[in-house]
Design a protein around this motif. Sequence first.
Motif, PDB file in Angstrom:
ATOM      1  N   ARG A  87     -85.347  18.288 -82.657  1.00  0.00           N
ATOM      2  CA  ARG A  87     -85.706  16.885 -82.382  1.00  0.00           C
ATOM      3  C   ARG A  87     -84.487  15.978 -82.477  1.00  0.00           C
ATOM      4  N   LEU A  88     -83.692  16.181 -83.493  1.00  0.00           N
ATOM      5  CA  LEU A  88     -82.502  15.338 -83.645  1.00  0.00           C
ATOM      6  C   LEU A  88     -81.541  15.546 -82.479  1.00  0.00           C
ATOM      7  N   THR A  89     -81.253  16.816 -82.186  1.00  0.00           N
ATOM      8  CA  THR A  89     -80.294  17.107 -81.120  1.00  0.00           C
ATOM      9  C   THR A  89     -80.766  16.540 -79.796  1.00  0.00           C
ATOM     10  N   GLU A 101     -76.678  16.246 -90.346  1.00  0.00           N
ATOM     11  CA  GLU A 101     -77.990  16.881 -90.406  1.00  0.00           C
ATOM     12  C   GLU A 101     -77.885  18.276 -91.012  1.00  0.00           C
ATOM     13  N   GLU A 144     -80.233  19.599 -93.978  1.00  0.00           N
ATOM     14  CA  GLU A 144     -81.088  20.765 -93.760  1.00  0.00           C
ATOM     15  C   GLU A 144     -80.732  21.869 -94.738  1.00  0.00           C
ATOM     16  N   PRO A 166     -73.540  13.364 -85.981  1.00  0.00           N
ATOM     17  CA  PRO A 166     -74.884  13.413 -86.561  1.00  0.00           C
ATOM     18  C   PRO A 166     -75.349  14.844 -86.843  1.00  0.00           C
ATOM     19  N   LEU A 167     -74.888  15.803 -86.034  1.00  0.00           N
ATOM     20  CA  LEU A 167     -75.314  17.187 -86.257  1.00  0.00           C
ATOM     21  C   LEU A 167     -74.755  17.731 -87.567  1.00  0.00           C
ATOM     22  N   ARG A 180     -86.798  20.667 -86.517  1.00  0.00           N
ATOM     23  CA  ARG A 180     -86.196  19.398 -86.970  1.00  0.00           C
ATOM     24  C   ARG A 180     -84.843  19.199 -86.288  1.00  0.00           C
ATOM     25  N   VAL A 181     -84.058  20.277 -86.274  1.00  0.00           N
ATOM     26  CA  VAL A 181     -82.757  20.195 -85.616  1.00  0.00           C
ATOM     27  C   VAL A 181     -82.954  19.904 -84.137  1.00  0.00           C
ATOM     28  N   SER A 211     -71.873  14.758 -79.895  1.00  0.00           N
ATOM     29  CA  SER A 211     -72.989  14.705 -80.840  1.00  0.00           C
ATOM     30  C   SER A 211     -72.689  15.459 -82.124  1.00  0.00           C
ATOM     31  N   ALA A 271     -82.659  13.987 -79.281  1.00  0.00           N
ATOM     32  CA  ALA A 271     -82.506  12.530 -79.278  1.00  0.00           C
ATOM     33  C   ALA A 271     -81.037  12.135 -79.073  1.00  0.00           C
ATOM     34  N   VAL A 272     -80.148  12.805 -79.809  1.00  0.00           N
ATOM     35  CA  VAL A 272     -78.728  12.471 -79.692  1.00  0.00           C
ATOM     36  C   VAL A 272     -78.228  12.802 -78.292  1.00  0.00           C
TER      37      VAL A 272
END
Lengths: 548, 353
Positions: B232-234, B276, B280, B272-273, B229-230, B269, B236-237
């Motif tokens: 995918r977010l990272t 997140e 999480e 958002p991290l 999950r992390v 980034s 994208a950012v």
Amino acid sequence: MTEKKEILLKIRDLRIEGYSDEKWIEIVHGVDLTLRRGEVMGLIGESGAGKSTIGLAAMGFARDGCRISGGSVEFDGLELTTTAEEDLRALRGNRIAYVAQSAAASFNPAHKLIDQHTEAPVYYRIRKRMEAQEDAMELYERLRLPNPREIGFRYPHQVSGGQLQRAMTAMAMACRPDLIIFDEPTTALDVTTQIEVLAAIRDIVDQFNTAAIYITHDLAVVAQMADTIKVLLKGNEVEEAPTAEMLENPKEEYTKSLWAVRSFKRPQKPRPTSEEPVVSVQNVDAAYGPVKVLDDVSFDVYSGMTVAVVGESGSGKSTTARVITGLLPPTTGRVLFKGEELPPNYRSRTKDQLRQAQMIYQMADTALNPKVQIHEIIGRPAQFYGGLKGAALKSRIDELLDLIELEPAKYFHRYPPELSGGQKQRIGIARALAAEPTFIICDEVTSALDQLVAEGILKLLDRLQKELNLAYMFITHDLATVRSIADEVVVMKQGKVVEQGPKDVMFTPPHHPYTDLLLSSVPEMDPNWLTTLLEERGVDNIGEAADK
Amino acid sequence: MDYFVLGYYTLLIGASCLAAYYQQRPIFMLLFSITLVSFVMGIIGGKEALWTTTVVAASIGLAAGTSYGFREFLINISGRETQKMLRTAPLTASFGMFIIFTYAIMGIFAPVIAPYGEAEVIGGAFDPPDENMLLGADQLGRDMFSRIVYGARNTVGLALMATGAAFVMGAMAGMLAAVKGGWFDQLMGRTADVIMSVPSLIFALLLLSIFGTNLTVLVVIVAVIYAPRVFRLTRAVAGNVVVMDYIEAAKLRGEGTWYLIRKEILPNSTAPLIAEFGLEFCFVFLLLAGLSFLGLGIQPPTADWGSMVRENATLISFGEITPLIPAAAIALLTVAVNFVVDWMLYRSSGLKT
């Protein structure tokens, strides 16, 4: 333009405040504006002068974080500052329309043009859907869009930028408003496309006798469009006068300085005969996947000289820069640096080869890391290539800041978002200089800046070139910039070099037809320029001429 | 009609009149609607209903007051940049920070705070609360309060480690994938898809029964499950950051991948991290509590909130609230973390005015 016409919009002592740093700060300080039916007023000034804010206030609207704090805005007898939001909404799009700078960003990409066009008239029950579609097609035809009966059924990404801007104008006309606000409608367009849009806007405003506020920072453009011009500076009015009078006889110092901005010109240097070129691009072809974007491009750049590469967007100017820097390896051909062939990919170039060729970007906003302090941005190349540390590094950074005319003590610890556009661009220049290069690629470095600021940057670049004997490759679509600083000019179109040579030769006829088109499309300060040009070209084939 | 009821209404009506006088519309509306509701409640429920209302209102007021005080305290002790940021923080956020702060103190100083050891048997099974045991005893006669305090250390500490590990793995992989692109990106992306396609609790149970349950295995397994999950977010950012011109400039300078990640991408980034991370953390925390409840997480006699709920679950049928206390501790922390995360998301989304 006669004084007898009815007053449509009357703004008195308009004050607008913006919210920043936890307090309200006044950004427009009491501006008056009177607009009569069928009149076009040009609002002109640098960015931050409050042009757009005043334009929006004419609709009774203030952006988020802004508020109208005083004064009155009277539209056709209705006081907008005290009118309820619902009543204002009924006015907007219906009797007052707005055309934004970027049509591409203002159209909803998920709907067809004509559906977006007919939304307002159908919503306001002015026309039935079918009538509105019929009307849209008629407007498209009047705006000289190709295939007026079909183009509306395309999606925004399927038409070109100039066509989109014209479709946007047509959309603004859909309810036959009394007033249209044009907010820099041609700023993002190429010179050749700009003409089509200007001509179309002017015609349609004339035909329907619509009043308009035309916001721009380009004097030559406003001279073609407006009946009267109002000059703004930092939220204050500088002066207002009929166009012809304003152009011939500006009263205020500030206006004169705006008018004189393109006066900067430096003597042209001849090409050295014995020396080897610093950079030599030889028969380069390049492609993005299967799409060929460069076709047999060759030119040389000598040390201490500026080569301007001009052309419309999509002509391959920036791609050429990417080939030289090694971001896009060419399919055939090679790039020589001081007679030595550069590896096609930047990854296989040596540190020294990378150091010698630096780049300055168009958008200083995206070219500088917003989370890194200025001294680190400038210091990194010096540290990376020169291995400077501690005090030596600090004195080098101070020296560089001095060189770009920014006070070291003040800017050392700042972050890029705290600087103005021009200052950011200077930092971009300093970063390039920190590597001690011999060759710099300037990619549209002034196109995002106001004219006064842009001139400052050009002067700075010129001074640096003399002091450090730099070679510049200057990518631009602005021929005025070319006139002021280029030694040699390369004209590109659709990936090919159409014509190249020394500046004086390039700017005196006879030209290649495409060079001619480019040159003649640059707006001039003469208010009759557009009319004359359209007559010369024959009104109907503007589109064709641009497509040629 | 006794003095309490009289005072209750006098206070409410007086306060609403004051609010109305000072043009505080929302406060007035709130106070006056409470007054009206109290009329009805007083008639139906009598004095007790009014007492309950008073207690609830007082605890909300106390929480709000604490949050306000804590925020002012933080503003006073922090630097200028942080001060500016904290001033915009809503009360919910500072309440969340206060709770997290309390938990942290509880976890760090557990041996000092807890009156007894976590595995120490000091009374009979399910003894009721007395002067020795604040919250009574559990099914083996251990002090409930001490175990809650130690639980903060074990459960929260473990969740923190697992989330941290998941973040280090996921964020590194995400940024590398964004910078390198190509086959590396594909490989990492598809691996993440595979891990994410298995329901996390089932996957955890499966892996735990293969590798056995000890703390290290637990942390690694939870980290592996949450890393995608992390990632995918990272990715994208970072994907939005790598297309910037300053990255191109750094690449053309000849900078290495590690420099790009550390200096250019990571600072852009973080917002958002961090947001997140908070989210999480809650998921990991709940997963660990769930695993403990099922008997596969932290093993006895180590105190852990999840297993404490299970062990004392029988008490619920006798109308005791003891098993609900560790559950409430879990819930409170989750809510608190989410309050803080909400605020951070709000800030990083640029909605602030």
